[in-house]
Structure formats: C-alpha cells, structure tokens
Design an enzyme around this catalytic site. Structure first.
Site, PDB file in Angstrom:
ATOM      1  N   TYR A  77      -1.214  -0.813  10.351  1.00  8.03           N
ATOM      2  CA  TYR A  77      -1.296  -1.208   8.948  1.00  8.03           C
ATOM      3  C   TYR A  77      -0.162  -0.571   8.151  1.00  8.03           C
ATOM      4  O   TYR A  77       0.530  -1.245   7.376  1.00  8.03           O
ATOM      5  CB  TYR A  77      -2.647  -0.795   8.379  1.00  8.03           C
ATOM      6  CG  TYR A  77      -2.837  -1.120   6.913  1.00  8.03           C
ATOM      7  CD1 TYR A  77      -3.145  -2.412   6.511  1.00  8.03           C
ATOM      8  CD2 TYR A  77      -2.707  -0.138   5.934  1.00  8.03           C
ATOM      9  CE1 TYR A  77      -3.320  -2.724   5.177  1.00  8.03           C
ATOM     10  CE2 TYR A  77      -2.886  -0.438   4.592  1.00  8.03           C
ATOM     11  CZ  TYR A  77      -3.182  -1.728   4.210  1.00  8.03           C
ATOM     12  OH  TYR A  77      -3.357  -2.024   2.884  1.00  8.03           O
TER      13      TYR A  77
ATOM     14  N   SER B 209       0.847  -1.193   0.000  1.00  8.14           N
ATOM     15  CA  SER B 209       0.000   0.000   0.000  1.00  8.14           C
ATOM     16  C   SER B 209       0.878   1.237   0.000  1.00  8.14           C
ATOM     17  O   SER B 209       1.946   1.258   0.636  1.00  8.14           O
ATOM     18  CB  SER B 209      -0.901   0.021   1.234  1.00  8.14           C
ATOM     19  OG  SER B 209      -1.602   1.250   1.318  1.00  8.14           O
TER      20      SER B 209
END
Length: 233
Positions: free
Chosen positions: A155, A140
């Site tokens: 995350y 990401s």
C-alpha cells in the site's frame, strides 16, 4: 455548476465527498465497480437525479476505463471541471518486505497507481473542455518517502508511486491549464481506516473539497492533508 467526477464513491470517503458536493449544488458523476450494489450512492441519486449520475467503473480494468468517457457522455456530461481519483484498496493481508503476496502487490499497484493515471488519460478531453480544470488524487501520508515505517509496504509503495506519477502529470498538464494535486484524507473512520480512526468521513470530505477549491492553474503539484497542512513528499 461545476461538473465533478469522483471514483470509488460507493462508500467511505468517496461517498462522503459526493454527499458534500451535492449539498452545495454541484453536478457529479460517481463511480462504483458494481453500481447495482452501491445502495447508499443510488439512494443519493434517487434524491438528486438531475445532479448525480452513478456509473460503473473498475479502475484496474483497461477496458472499463476506456469506456468511461462514453458512459459520461451518456449521462450528459460533455466536460469535467474536477476529477477526484479516490478509488483505492489497502492491498493483500501479506505485504511485508520479508513475506510478500506478489499477486496482491501487483493488484494494489494496478488500482492505486495505474488506475488514477488510466482515468486521467481517459477523461482528459473532458477536462480540457472544463473550466479551470483540476485533478485531485487521494493518496496517503503512508506513501511519504520521509516515513521509514515498513508495515503495509505494498500500500505504501503504491501511494508513493502515485504521488510521483501525479507530480509528473502536473508538470505535463500545467502548461495546458490543468492543475494537479495529491491529498492525504487523514485517518478516517471507514472500512479501510477502521472505527477507531480519528477523522469522520464528513470532516475529511469538507477538508478535501476546500483543497480542491484552493487549487490554482500554474501552481506545481502539491501534497497536503485534509486540513490543509503540507505533507513531505
């Protein structure tokens, strides 16, 4: 016919990848933590049983990963040309630097960072037997060190860590003829991304497959988004 392993394929980006790969005629092994509940994936396998095998895998469970090569062999796969590390989680509801669910943080790292490396090591003999083998790990842009945003820090940290792991893996596997890259799939309309996200799963999948097809042996590990644009590490 390329042989491709996609982890975390029961929904979202993983399922869209399997659909797109099937459309072009590839041979796929798709994993889910609980295959019996992966209804959409099983439906695809029912339409193409000779080209899609659904396999149980929990990337955070060392025993499950250790048995992966054997389950692939049972499915008739003796080589892998492509591994797509897609399985991942968003992490705990509390993941601020000032208020952290540390058990949830550890779980996020186990799935998003350690899981992909475990899978690579488990199937490395199959990749070495493949043709121009490639490893693509779905990461990401939230893990880019160029971003100072602090929301969902567990995350973000897990993705920054897996980027570094894959970069090192590319250094080690490059001389063995295996290419490694990481890719940001975009803000995709999935359970994780939400329905207000900008990118359709099918569009993201097509872009990611294009990245896989452009990977070349001897190139350093790269970081691009689904559209092919370079992302800063």
């Amino acid at each position: 016919m390329p042989a491709i392993l996609v982890t975390g394929a029961n929904r979202g980006i993983g399922l869209a990848l399997v659909e797109a790969l099937l459309e072009r005629g590839d041979r796929i092994a798709a994993t889910a933590r609980d295959p019996a509940r992966a209804d959409a994936l099983l439906a695809l396998a029912g339409r193409a049983p000779d080209r899609l095998s659904v396999i149980g895998l929990d990337v955070a469970d060392p025993a499950s990963v250790a048995g992966l090569a054997g389950r692939l062999a049972e499915a008739g796969l003796t080589r892998l040309d492509v591994l797509v590390n897609n399985a991942g989680i968003i992490g705990p509801s509390r993941q601020s630097t000032l208020d952290m669910d540390f058990d949830g943080f550890a779980e996020t790292l186990a799935v998003n960072t350690l899981g992909p490396l475990r899978v690579v090591q488990a199937v490395l003999p199959l990749l070495k037997a493949g043709r121009e083998a490639r490893i693509l790990t779905i990461t990401s842009a939230m893990g880019s060190m160029s971003h100072t945003t602090s929301d969902r820090i567990a995350y973000r940290a897990s993705k920054a860590a897996v980027n570094k792991v894959m970069q090192g893996l590319g250094t080690d596997l490059g001389p063995q003829g295996i290419a490694v890259a990481v890719a940001h799939p975009g803000w995709v309309r999935t359970d994780m991304g939400g329905q207000s996200a900008a990118v359709a799963p099918a569009d993201s999948a097509r872009g990611l497959i294009g990245l896989i097809d452009r990977m070349r042996q001897g190139e350093p590990c790269s970081f691009h988004d689904w559209s092919g644009r370079a992302v800063p590490w």
